[in-house]
Design an enzyme around this catalytic site. Structure first.
Site, PDB file in Angstrom:
ATOM      1  N   SER A  24     105.532  30.064 111.653  1.00 25.52           N
ATOM      2  CA  SER A  24     104.452  30.263 110.690  1.00 25.52           C
ATOM      3  C   SER A  24     103.368  29.206 110.849  1.00 25.52           C
ATOM      4  O   SER A  24     102.380  29.210 110.123  1.00 25.52           O
ATOM      5  CB  SER A  24     105.012  30.230 109.263  1.00 25.52           C
ATOM      6  N   ASN A 111     112.822  25.106 101.435  1.00 26.91           N
ATOM      7  CA  ASN A 111     112.624  26.177 100.455  1.00 26.91           C
ATOM      8  C   ASN A 111     111.866  25.696  99.218  1.00 26.91           C
ATOM      9  O   ASN A 111     110.948  26.369  98.751  1.00 26.91           O
ATOM     10  CB  ASN A 111     113.972  26.788 100.047  1.00 26.91           C
ATOM     11  N   THR A 156      76.331  57.822  82.369  1.00 23.16           N
ATOM     12  CA  THR A 156      77.760  58.144  82.320  1.00 23.16           C
ATOM     13  C   THR A 156      77.902  59.301  83.301  1.00 23.16           C
ATOM     14  O   THR A 156      76.974  60.118  83.428  1.00 23.16           O
ATOM     15  CB  THR A 156      78.214  58.573  80.906  1.00 23.16           C
ATOM     16  N   HIS A 157      78.987  59.352  84.009  1.00 20.89           N
ATOM     17  CA  HIS A 157      79.187  60.360  85.075  1.00 20.89           C
ATOM     18  C   HIS A 157      78.088  60.279  86.136  1.00 20.89           C
ATOM     19  O   HIS A 157      77.804  61.262  86.814  1.00 20.89           O
ATOM     20  CB  HIS A 157      79.223  61.786  84.504  1.00 20.89           C
ATOM     21  N   SER A 278      67.764  47.393 111.039  1.00 15.85           N
ATOM     22  CA  SER A 278      68.422  48.264 112.009  1.00 15.85           C
ATOM     23  C   SER A 278      67.750  48.047 113.347  1.00 15.85           C
ATOM     24  O   SER A 278      66.539  47.837 113.419  1.00 15.85           O
ATOM     25  CB  SER A 278      68.282  49.715 111.582  1.00 15.85           C
ATOM     26  N   LYS A 284      64.370  50.144 108.000  1.00 15.89           N
ATOM     27  CA  LYS A 284      65.604  49.905 107.246  1.00 15.89           C
ATOM     28  C   LYS A 284      65.747  48.493 106.696  1.00 15.89           C
ATOM     29  O   LYS A 284      65.367  47.518 107.333  1.00 15.89           O
ATOM     30  CB  LYS A 284      66.809  50.175 108.153  1.00 15.89           C
ATOM     31  N   ASN A 286      69.125  47.169 105.116  1.00 16.04           N
ATOM     32  CA  ASN A 286      70.477  47.598 104.731  1.00 16.04           C
ATOM     33  C   ASN A 286      71.159  46.561 103.834  1.00 16.04           C
ATOM     34  O   ASN A 286      71.074  45.356 104.098  1.00 16.04           O
ATOM     35  CB  ASN A 286      71.331  47.831 105.982  1.00 16.04           C
ATOM     36  N   GLU A 291      77.702  45.889 100.741  1.00 11.38           N
ATOM     37  CA  GLU A 291      78.717  46.779 101.335  1.00 11.38           C
ATOM     38  C   GLU A 291      79.981  46.005 101.684  1.00 11.38           C
ATOM     39  O   GLU A 291      81.102  46.485 101.490  1.00 11.38           O
ATOM     40  CB  GLU A 291      78.154  47.448 102.593  1.00 11.38           C
ATOM     41  N   TYR A 318     116.052  32.331  98.373  1.00 13.17           N
ATOM     42  CA  TYR A 318     115.034  32.420  99.423  1.00 13.17           C
ATOM     43  C   TYR A 318     115.468  33.362 100.537  1.00 13.17           C
ATOM     44  O   TYR A 318     116.623  33.366 100.948  1.00 13.17           O
ATOM     45  CB  TYR A 318     114.767  31.020 100.011  1.00 13.17           C
ATOM     46  N   GLN A 323     108.129  34.099 103.789  1.00 12.97           N
ATOM     47  CA  GLN A 323     107.130  33.457 104.623  1.00 12.97           C
ATOM     48  C   GLN A 323     105.886  34.349 104.768  1.00 12.97           C
ATOM     49  O   GLN A 323     104.794  33.866 105.052  1.00 12.97           O
ATOM     50  CB  GLN A 323     107.747  33.160 106.001  1.00 12.97           C
ATOM     51  N   LYS A 326     102.059  34.196 102.933  1.00 13.54           N
ATOM     52  CA  LYS A 326     100.935  33.284 103.177  1.00 13.54           C
ATOM     53  C   LYS A 326      99.663  33.931 103.687  1.00 13.54           C
ATOM     54  O   LYS A 326      98.599  33.777 103.075  1.00 13.54           O
ATOM     55  CB  LYS A 326     101.376  32.183 104.138  1.00 13.54           C
TER      56      LYS A 326
HETATM   57  N1  ARG Z   1     108.074  28.488 106.905  1.00 16.53           N
HETATM   58  C1  ARG Z   1     108.927  28.851 105.833  1.00 16.53           C
HETATM   59  C2  ARG Z   1     108.164  29.698 104.823  1.00 16.53           C
HETATM   60  O1  ARG Z   1     107.005  29.727 104.907  1.00 16.53           O
HETATM   61  C3  ARG Z   1     109.429  27.631 105.144  1.00 16.53           C
HETATM   62  C4  ARG Z   1     110.758  27.781 104.500  1.00 16.53           C
HETATM   63  C5  ARG Z   1     111.792  27.981 105.503  1.00 16.53           C
HETATM   64  N2  ARG Z   1     113.103  27.858 104.987  1.00 16.53           N
HETATM   65  C6  ARG Z   1     114.174  28.279 105.639  1.00 16.53           C
HETATM   66  N3  ARG Z   1     115.274  28.100 105.086  1.00 16.53           N
HETATM   67  N4  ARG Z   1     114.081  28.833 106.796  1.00 16.53           N
HETATM   68  O2  ARG Z   1     108.715  30.338 103.978  1.00 16.53           O
END
Ligand code: ARG
Length: 461
Positions: A24, A111, A156-157, A278, A284, A286, A291, A318, A323, A326
Site C-alpha cells: 500500500s 492495525n 419547479t419541474h 473550442s 464557444k 464552455n 461540468e 482487522y 487497506q 485509502k
Molecule cells: N497497510 C495496512 C493497511 O493499510 C496496515 C495494517 C496492516 N496490518 C496487518 N496486520 N497486515 O491496512
C-alpha cells in the site's frame, strides 16, 4: 529474502504478484506525517510509563524526526517490499538508530497504527473542507446581497413557476452548505477517539497509558473497545457520506450553471478564468469547470459505495480488505476540495444577466399565482376557484400568444366580471417578488436580511 518485519517464520519471500497486490506504500505514503506523529506520541508514552528506558526513547525520537526530515525533503526512498508507510518508517528508523528502533513497536500493532493515522488524516481533511465550504458560503452570500433584488424565474419541474430573486437562489446553496458543514463537524466529533494502544485486536499486557497518547494526538479520549478500534472504518464512511451529500449539492449547482450559460438560457456569464474555448468553434465558451464539478461528484459517491461494500462482509476485527479504504477516501475528499475551490472561484466571478433574467422571469405566466392570490384577497374567492379563473385567463393569453398583463380588462372580466384594473399591479415580476415577505420568502428585503445575517455569521470565529 523473507520480510524483515514479520518474516521470522517464513523460509522465502513473497511472490512478485503477492508483493504487488499487498503493498500500500504507493498510496499510504501520504500518511507519513500522521504516522510519525503517532509514533512520537507512542514512544513518549512508553517512556513515561516506564516501559522503555529514557535513553531509548530519546534515540527513537531523534530518529523519527530525522526520518520525517528525509520524507519532507523528498530524499526518502520508498520501497515496495516494505509494504506500507508503517514498515517503511520503522525500517529507515532502524537504519538510522540501530536496534533501539525495534522497541518502538512495543504494545502496538499496525492495525491500531493505521486506524490512528487514517483518523488523523480524515480529521485534518474534514477541518479543511469545512473551511473551504465556509469560503463558498461567503462568496454566495456576497453575490446574494449584491443581487437581492435581481429577479429571475424560479422553476419547479424546470418549468417557469414563480419569479424569485437571484440572491434568493444563491442563499439556497448557502443553507445547503451550512448543513454540509454541520455534517463535517459531526463526523469529526464522532471520530475523535484514539485507537492507538488497541494493539492488534485485544489490547496489550503492557501498562500503557492510552489517555496520554489520545491527548497528545488531540483526541478527546481513547476508544473503549480494542476490537472495535481496529475494525472500525465508520469515520471514513461518515466523512465520505458527508462529502457525497456536499458533492451532490455542488453538482446540482454546477448543472444549473451549465444550463444557465447555454445560449438558449443566457442567464449568467462565467468568467474567462472558469471557461474554455473550442479548437474548432470560435464562438464557444464552455463551462468545463462546472461540468467537472458535476462529474467529480460521481467519484465521491463511488468512493462511499465502494468502501461500504468493502466493509459490509468483514468479520471482526482487522482484515486486509480494510487497506482498500485509502485510495477512495483520499481521492474523494481531495476531489471535493477541488470542487469547492472551483465553485468558489466561479461564484466570485459570476455575472447574472439581469435583463435576460427579468424577461425570463415574466414569461411562462410566472405571475399566475399572484393573480390567483389577488382574486382571493380582493374578491374573496376561495383559492381553488381563483386557481380555476386564473387558469382560464392563462389559457386565453396563451391562445393569443401574449402575456397575462397584455390581456385587456374586458378579456379579464370575461373570466370574472368583478376584476378591476388594479389587478395589473400584481402582474409585474417586481411586485410579485416584493410581495413574498413570508419568513424565508424571496422578497428582496428578506434576501438582504438573510445575506447580511450569513455574512456576519461567517465573519464570527
Ligand atoms: N497497510 C495496512 C493497511 O493499510 C496496515 C495494517 C496492516 N496490518 C496487518 N496486520 N497486515 O491496512
Amino acid at each position: 529474502m523473507s520480510n524483515r518485519m514479520w518474516g521470522g517464520r517464513f523460509a522465502s519471500g513473497p511472490a512478485e504478484i503477492m508483493e504487488e497486490i499487498n503493498a500500500s506504500i504507493g498510496f499510504d505514503k501520504r500518511l507519513a506525517p500522521q504516522d510519525i506523529r503517532g509514533s512520537l506520541a507512542h514512544v513518549a508514552m512508553l517512556g513515561k510509563a516506564g516501559i522503555l528506558p529514557s535513553a531509548d526513547v530519546a534515540t527513537i525520537e531523534d530518529g523519527l524526526k530525522a526520518v520525517r526530515e528525509e520524507i519532507e525533503g523528498g530524499g526518502f526512498v520508498f520501497k515496495r517490499e516494505l509494504e506500507d508507510i508503517h514498515m517503511s518508517v520503522e525500517s529507515r528508523l532502524t537504519e538510522i538508530v540501530g536496534t533501539a528502533a525495534g522497541r518502538l513497536h512495543t504494545a502496538r500493532s499496525r492495525n491500531d497504527q493505521v486506524a490512528t493515522d487514517m483518523k488523523l488524516w480524515v480529521r485534518d481533511t474534514l477541518d479543511s473542507l469545512d473551511a473551504q465550504a465556509a469560503d463558498l458560503q461567503q462568496a454566495l452570500a456576497e453575490k446574494a446581497l449584491q443581487h437581492a433584488a435581481t429577479v429571475m424565474p424560479g422553476f419547479t419541474h424546470l418549468q417557469s413557476a414563480q419569479p424569485v430573486t437571484f440572491g434568493h437562489h444563491c442563499l439556497a446553496y448557502v443553507e445547503m452548505l451550512a448543513r454540509d458543514r454541520g455534517r463535517f463537524r459531526d463526523a469529526r466529533a464522532r471520530l475523535n477517539e484514539c485507537p492507538l494502544g488497541a494493539a492488534a485486536l485485544a489490547g496489550t499486557s503492557f501498562p500503557i497509558d492510552r489517555h496520554a497518547t489520545a491527548e497528545a494526538l488531540g483526541f478527546d479520549r481513547p476508544t473503549a473497545n480494542s476490537l472495535d478500534s481496529v475494525a472500525d472504518r465508520d469515520f471514513a464512511l461518515e466523512a465520505l457520506a458527508a462529502a457525497s451529500i456536499c458533492a451532490v449539492h455542488l453538482s446540482r449547482f454546477a448543472e444549473e450553471l451549465v444550463v444557465w450559460t447555454s445560449a438558449q438560457f443566457n442567464f449568467v456569464k462565467l468568467s474567462d478564468g472558469y471557461t474554455t474555448g473550442s479548437s474548432i468553434m470560435p464562438q464557444k465558451r464552455n463551462p468545463d469547470a462546472a461540468e467537472l464539478v458535476r462529474a467529480k461528484s460521481g467519484r465521491v459517491i463511488g468512493a462511499l459505495t465502494g468502501l461500504l461494500i468493502v466493509m459490509k462482509g468483514l468479520p471482526l476485527a482487522y482484515s486486509k480488505d480494510m487497506q482498500e479504504d485509502k485510495e477512495g477516501t483520499f481521492d474523494a475528499l481531495q476531489a471535493l476540495s477541488l470542487c469547492l475551490a472551483a465553485m468558489t472561484g466561479m461564484v466570485r466571478d459570476l455575472e447574472p444577466n439581469a435583463d435576460v433574467l427579468a424577461r425570463a422571469a415574466g414569461s411562462g405566466y410566472a405571475t399566475a399565482t399572484d393573480l390567483a392570490d389577488w382574486l382571493v384577497r380582493e374578491l374573496g374567492l376561495p383559492f381553488r376557484e381563483a386557481h380555476h379563473v386564473t387558469g382560464r385567463l392563462v389559457g386565453a393569453a396563451s391562445a393569443k400568444g401574449i402575456g397575462l398583463e397584455e390581456l385587456s380588462l374586458l378579456e379579464m372580466q370575461e373570466a370574472e366580471p368583478r376584476i378591476t384594473d388594479t389587478v395589473y399591479a400584481v402582474l409585474g415580476v417586481e411586485n410579485s417578488v416584493s410581495s413574498r415577505t413570508s419568513y424565508g420568502g424571496t422578497a428582496p428585503d428578506n434576501v438582504r436580511t438573510q445575506a447580511t445575517r450569513w455574512l456576519a455569521l461567517l465573519k464570527a470565529p
